[in-house]
Design a protein around this motif. Structure first.
Motif, PDB file in Angstrom:
ATOM      1  N   THR A 103       0.827  -1.203   0.000  1.00 19.49           N
ATOM      2  CA  THR A 103       0.000   0.000   0.000  1.00 19.49           C
ATOM      3  C   THR A 103       0.863   1.255   0.000  1.00 19.49           C
ATOM      4  OG1 THR A 103      -1.743  -1.171   1.185  1.00 19.49           O
ATOM      5  CG2 THR A 103      -1.814   1.226   1.257  1.00 19.49           C
ATOM      6  N   LEU A 104       1.921   1.259   0.812  1.00 20.39           N
ATOM      7  CA  LEU A 104       2.811   2.416   0.853  1.00 20.39           C
ATOM      8  C   LEU A 104       3.528   2.603  -0.473  1.00 20.39           C
ATOM      9  CD1 LEU A 104       4.297   2.010   4.440  1.00 20.39           C
ATOM     10  CD2 LEU A 104       2.623   3.689   3.650  1.00 20.39           C
TER      11      LEU A 104
ATOM     12  N   VAL B 185       3.936   5.484  -5.793  1.00 14.54           N
ATOM     13  CA  VAL B 185       3.782   5.434  -7.250  1.00 14.54           C
ATOM     14  C   VAL B 185       2.721   6.430  -7.698  1.00 14.54           C
ATOM     15  CG1 VAL B 185       2.951   3.980  -9.159  1.00 14.54           C
ATOM     16  CG2 VAL B 185       4.602   3.069  -7.522  1.00 14.54           C
ATOM     17  N   ARG B 186       1.595   6.487  -6.978  1.00 12.97           N
ATOM     18  CA  ARG B 186       0.538   7.440  -7.334  1.00 12.97           C
ATOM     19  C   ARG B 186       1.021   8.885  -7.214  1.00 12.97           C
ATOM     20  NH1 ARG B 186      -3.042   4.333  -4.137  1.00 12.97           N
ATOM     21  NH2 ARG B 186      -4.072   2.845  -5.468  1.00 12.97           N
TER      22      ARG B 186
ATOM     23  N   ARG C 101       3.303   9.611 -10.099  1.00  9.88           N
ATOM     24  CA  ARG C 101       2.508   9.727 -11.321  1.00  9.88           C
ATOM     25  C   ARG C 101       1.775  11.064 -11.364  1.00  9.88           C
ATOM     26  NH1 ARG C 101      -1.195   5.016 -11.530  1.00  9.88           N
ATOM     27  NH2 ARG C 101       0.745   3.868 -11.759  1.00  9.88           N
ATOM     28  N   ASP C 102       1.255  11.496 -10.220  1.00  7.19           N
ATOM     29  CA  ASP C 102       0.540  12.777 -10.168  1.00  7.19           C
ATOM     30  C   ASP C 102       1.473  13.954 -10.425  1.00  7.19           C
ATOM     31  OD1 ASP C 102      -1.823  11.480  -9.638  1.00  7.19           O
ATOM     32  OD2 ASP C 102      -1.751  11.851  -7.468  1.00  7.19           O
ATOM     33  N   ARG C 103       2.727  13.833  -9.973  1.00  9.69           N
ATOM     34  CA  ARG C 103       3.683  14.928 -10.174  1.00  9.69           C
ATOM     35  C   ARG C 103       4.263  14.946 -11.585  1.00  9.69           C
ATOM     36  NH1 ARG C 103       5.695  13.460  -4.755  1.00  9.69           N
ATOM     37  NH2 ARG C 103       7.168  12.146  -5.857  1.00  9.69           N
TER      38      ARG C 103
END
Length: 98
Positions: free
Chosen positions: A67-68, A73-74, A77-79
């Motif tokens: 989960t961490l 990764v999220r 990806r957002d940046r």
């Protein structure tokens, strides 16, 4: 009869007052019984969850690490967006590490 008239009637009439207080005491006792039953149910639920967590400890640890990692990764990806690279070293570029 509104609340004020009802309150006046109950406080003036001894029989009405005893009936009212008897109902109040009964309701209060029933509430305490419900609370005790709720606490027993809660204790049972906590004990079951504790057993499950102990039996599945390795799985829980692996899932937490997963989960961490997925959260990182999220965030990455957002940046990241197409066209925002301004130059400089690329961490995975072989030539920059030699």
């Amino acid at each position: 009869m509104d609340e004020e008239e009802l309150a006046a009637f109950i406080t003036r009439d001894a029989l009405a007052w005893r009936i009212w207080m008897n109902g109040y005491e009964h309701g209060l006792a029933h509430g305490h019984q419900d609370e005790r039953a709720g606490m027993e149910d809660l204790a049972d639920l906590v004990a079951r969850r504790q057993l499950v967590l102990e039996q599945c400890r390795d799985h829980v640890v692996a899932e937490r690490a997963n989960t961490l990692t997925m959260a990182e990764v999220r965030q990455s990806r957002d940046r990241t967006s197409i066209g925002n690279y301004l130059g400089g070293e690329v961490p995975w570029d072989k030539e920059s590490h030699e």
